[in-house]
Design an enzyme around this catalytic site. Structure first.
Site, PDB file in Angstrom:
ATOM      1  N   ASP A 186       0.831  -1.209   0.000  1.00  0.00           N
ATOM      2  CA  ASP A 186       0.000   0.000   0.000  1.00  0.00           C
ATOM      3  C   ASP A 186       0.868   1.263   0.000  1.00  0.00           C
ATOM      4  O   ASP A 186       2.078   1.204   0.238  1.00  0.00           O
ATOM      5  CB  ASP A 186      -0.896  -0.025   1.250  1.00  0.00           C
ATOM      6  CG  ASP A 186      -1.984   1.058   1.226  1.00  0.00           C
ATOM      7  OD1 ASP A 186      -2.316   1.559   0.135  1.00  0.00           O
ATOM      8  OD2 ASP A 186      -2.504   1.401   2.310  1.00  0.00           O
ATOM      9  N   ASP A 224      -8.920   3.086  -2.914  1.00  0.00           N
ATOM     10  CA  ASP A 224     -10.001   3.545  -2.033  1.00  0.00           C
ATOM     11  C   ASP A 224     -11.215   4.046  -2.803  1.00  0.00           C
ATOM     12  O   ASP A 224     -11.330   5.224  -3.121  1.00  0.00           O
ATOM     13  CB  ASP A 224      -9.495   4.666  -1.118  1.00  0.00           C
ATOM     14  CG  ASP A 224      -8.361   4.177  -0.228  1.00  0.00           C
ATOM     15  OD1 ASP A 224      -8.133   2.956  -0.171  1.00  0.00           O
ATOM     16  OD2 ASP A 224      -7.705   5.024   0.396  1.00  0.00           O
ATOM     17  N   GLU A 283       2.411   5.010  -4.176  1.00  0.00           N
ATOM     18  CA  GLU A 283       2.418   5.940  -5.337  1.00  0.00           C
ATOM     19  C   GLU A 283       3.734   6.719  -5.375  1.00  0.00           C
ATOM     20  O   GLU A 283       4.182   7.019  -6.485  1.00  0.00           O
ATOM     21  CB  GLU A 283       1.227   6.891  -5.249  1.00  0.00           C
ATOM     22  CG  GLU A 283      -0.126   6.201  -5.388  1.00  0.00           C
ATOM     23  CD  GLU A 283      -0.501   5.317  -4.218  1.00  0.00           C
ATOM     24  OE1 GLU A 283      -0.102   5.645  -3.095  1.00  0.00           O
ATOM     25  OE2 GLU A 283      -1.154   4.300  -4.436  1.00  0.00           O
TER      26      GLU A 283
END
Ligand code: MIG
Length: 656
Positions: free
Chosen positions: A328, A441, A331
């Site tokens: 997670d 999300d 980015e």
């Protein structure tokens, strides 16, 4: 049912190098070797045929005719046909997946243009930001504008979209295959804090007899959000807990975040720092950012040595019996950087000392409100990429890819024969060889159920076959009917996980009234696993798609151009989920005669042959309509509490 559970050998091949004839590459500037491509192609000179290049604008233009449809771009907003909007490949931690957004968590720069007669594909191998304006500024023009020139442009010829997909995937390598149990149902929630919380989830599913293979562990299992640690108070004797759960048939799947907490004495931090494995600022010091652990450094996954080092860290969890992970915040998401925060504080002081008019107020709001994921921050740090010092923003979209690659290569070193579940939030083309993706999300809203459906074929084109969304919705409060409809679609997605955000309404299936209906739905998934798994592996082996738009199979049927809410799943079936509130049925378009199987459970269904054309079908909240294509068959196994208890040879076959 020959070939139903194909041999698994050669599926771990990460792509063999071969020469492909129908792909031509064109280079602009000095492209990076991104790792997206694994095969050799012909090299073209000048500008790709059919395109116009404006060197000053650093933009390629392509004229669209009225019939052109554009497919691809992976995980993006809007429909299956991408025409009419502007998409920016720039991996972003943005939970609001609305139609007006241009960037989500992934960058998958492969698309196909098709006017019904001829078609071609393009892949823009550029890991910086790339803007695809697909008939947005001008309905009749597609333009491609990379922020940085350095691009390898692949032009892929073929006679059909599927042929082009296959060539593209020979170019970029075989898709990742997870362990078979990963096709089971998984329960997740941000908020499980202790071993007992997890025991309760397992026990509640067991009590109702609802199948379950995985429980996901979100960041709270860690000690102070430190990667590769387990909080000993909340999880005393972790190894035994993993064993205990496994005896219950449950795999625990922990999360790993990209940022490494800055804390004296924490081995990952100490080693990374002393070996120089963290991303550095221009002055050579390690960038300080903040995410959940507080202040962190970002491992330089683009540096081979650092990648190897970080990947080997997963071992402390695999040694404890863990066989799956989700990566997670890669980015990477940045809540703030130390440097930017200082700038903001000094700007705030200036505002304080000035008289503020209303425009000044909005400027002030911008300064304070744009601290997280600020574009400037992505220009503050550098990578050592194949020996080349590269500023992060130029290769931004590779970060999540290389984090996942780091883990996957480590797993391969540990035990090349063992399959480990691995999926990531951020991704770039090529990562599909190393893991799957979830779509980040989303929100508990009906439109995101449809978005989930519409993203799947584009993800499949790009090789991300093992993918799925947070079922029921991550942010916001779900409702029982939304959950039920979403599960009824989710039973067809390879990654099948119910996940929700901290503070939102509980959405484990046993929290709802209609427990029996949920049980029937999950059992239907397990009955379908022989089919789902077999079709998935077939798609991996022939570089095909497990989930397809109707148009890809029925290219001569004009109507199929516009079908945006039905999908082909594998070779045998079409699905048409209900994705609107208070609906008791829906319209379905059949491109040929099909046999409708209306499942209420795996062993309670009726069938009806429907003719080619439009139909309104009734679909009760507890029902799943499946359409079998002519001459095809749908095998059904007997559900079991876990995937490994399904007898893959005990099958009932529904034929049409
Ligand atoms: O800033 O780990 O997408 O699945 O539950 C939020 C907490 C961080 C984002 C992930 C989500 C996960 C959450 N994470």
């Amino acid at each position: 049912m020959q070939g139903l559970t194909p041999a698994l050998e050669n599926l771990t091949v990460k792509g063999k190098s071969m020469k492909i004839d129908n792909i031509v590459k064109y280079e602009f500037g000095e492209p990076y070797d991104t790792g997206a491509v694994v095969s050799e192609t012909k090299r073209g000179t000048g500008i790709p045929e059919g395109f116009r290049y404006d060197a000053d604008a650093q933009t390629l233009y392509y004229g669209l005719n009225e019939k052109d449809m554009i497919f691809g771009l992976g995980e993006t907003v809007r429909g299956i046909n991408k025409r009419g909007w502007i998409y920016v490949s720039n991996n972003s931690d943005d939970p609001a997946h609305d139609d007006n957004k241009t960037s989500l968590y992934a960058s998958q720069n492969f698309l196909i243009l098709d006017d019904g007669k001829s078609c071609f594909g393009i892949f823009i191998d550029n890991p910086g930001s790339v803007t695809f304006d697909i008939g947005y500024s001008d309905t009749n023009v597609m333009s491609i504008h990379p922020e940085y020139n350095d691009t390898t442009f692949y032009l892929i010829n073929g006679n059909s979209p599927l042929e082009i997909v296959r060539s593209f995937r020979v170019l970029t390598g075989k898709s990742y295959v997870p362990p078979v149990w990963a096709f089971g149902y998984g329960q997740s929630r941000w908020g499980y804090k202790t071993a007992d919380d997890i025991r309760e989830v397992a026990a509640s599913y067991k009590e109702l007899g609802i199948p379950l293979d995985m429980i996901y562990m979100d960041i709270d299992y860690m000690q102070d959000f430190k990667d590769f640690t387990v909080n000993p108070d909340r999880f005393p004797d972790f190894e035994n807990f993993v064993k205990e759960m496994k005896e219950e048939g449950i795999h625990l799947v922990p999360i790993i975040d990209a940022g490494v907490k800055i804390e004296d004495g924490y081995d990952v931090y100490e080693e990374g720092k002393s070996k120089g494995y963290f991303c550095k600022k221009e002055d050579g010091t390690d960038l300080v950012a903040a995410v959940w652990p507080g202040k962190v450094h970002f491992p330089d996954f683009l540096n081979e040595e650092a990648r190897k080092w970080f990947g080997d860290k997963y071992r402390c969890l695999t040694d404890a019996g863990i066989e799956g992970f989700w990566n997670d915040m890669n980015e990477p998401a940045i809540f703030y950087t130390e440097d930017h925060l200082k700038e903001v504080f000094s700007q705030v002081k200036e505002f304080e000392n000035k008289e503020m008019d209303i425009w000044g107020f909005f400027d002030f709001k911008d300064v304070v409100g744009s601290i997280a994921n600020n574009p400037e921050d992505y220009r503050r740090f550098w990578h050592d990429f194949n020996g080349r010092k590269v500023r992060h923003d130029r290769v931004h979209n590779l970060y999540g890819f290389y984090m996942t690659r780091s883990a996957s290569e480590a797993f391969e070193r540990m035990d090349p024969d063992k399959k480990i579940l691995m999926f990531s939030r951020a991704s770039y083309t090529g990562m599909h060889r190393y893991g799957g993706v979830w779509t980040g999300d989303n929100t508990s809203r009906w439109s995101h159920l449809l978005l989930n459906l519409q993203m799947m074929p584009a993800l499949n084109m790009n090789g991300f076959l093992f993918s799925g969304a947070d079922i029921g919705g991550f942010g916001g409060n779900t409702t029982e009917d939304l959950m039920m409809r979403w599960i009824a679609f989710g039973i067809f997605t390879p990654l099948f996980r119910n996940h929700s955000a901290l503070g939102t309404r509980d959405q484990e299936l046993y929290r709802f009234e209609r427990k029996e209906d949920f049980k029937n739905l999950i059992e239907l998934r397990y009955a379908l696993i022989p089919y789902i798994y077999s079709e998935f592996v077939k798609a991996v082996n022939d570089n095909g798609m497990y989930m397809k738009p109707l148009y890809f199979e029925y290219r001569n049927d004009e109507r199929c151009r516009e079908v945006e809410d039905q999908l082909l799943v594998g070779d045998s079936i079409m699905i048409a989920p209900v994705y609107e509130q208070n609906k008791t049925g829906r319209y379905v378009y059949l491109p040929e005669d099909m046999k409708l199987v209306r499942f209420r459970s795996y062993n309670d269904y009726d069938t009806e042959v429907l003719e080619k054309g439009d139909h309104y079908i009734k679909v009760g909240l507890n029902e799943v309509p499946v359409f079998i294509r002519p001459g095809k068959e749908l095998p059904l196994g007997k559900p079991a509490r876990q995937v490994d208890k399904i007898d893959m040879n005990d099958l009932e076959i529904i034929r049409f």
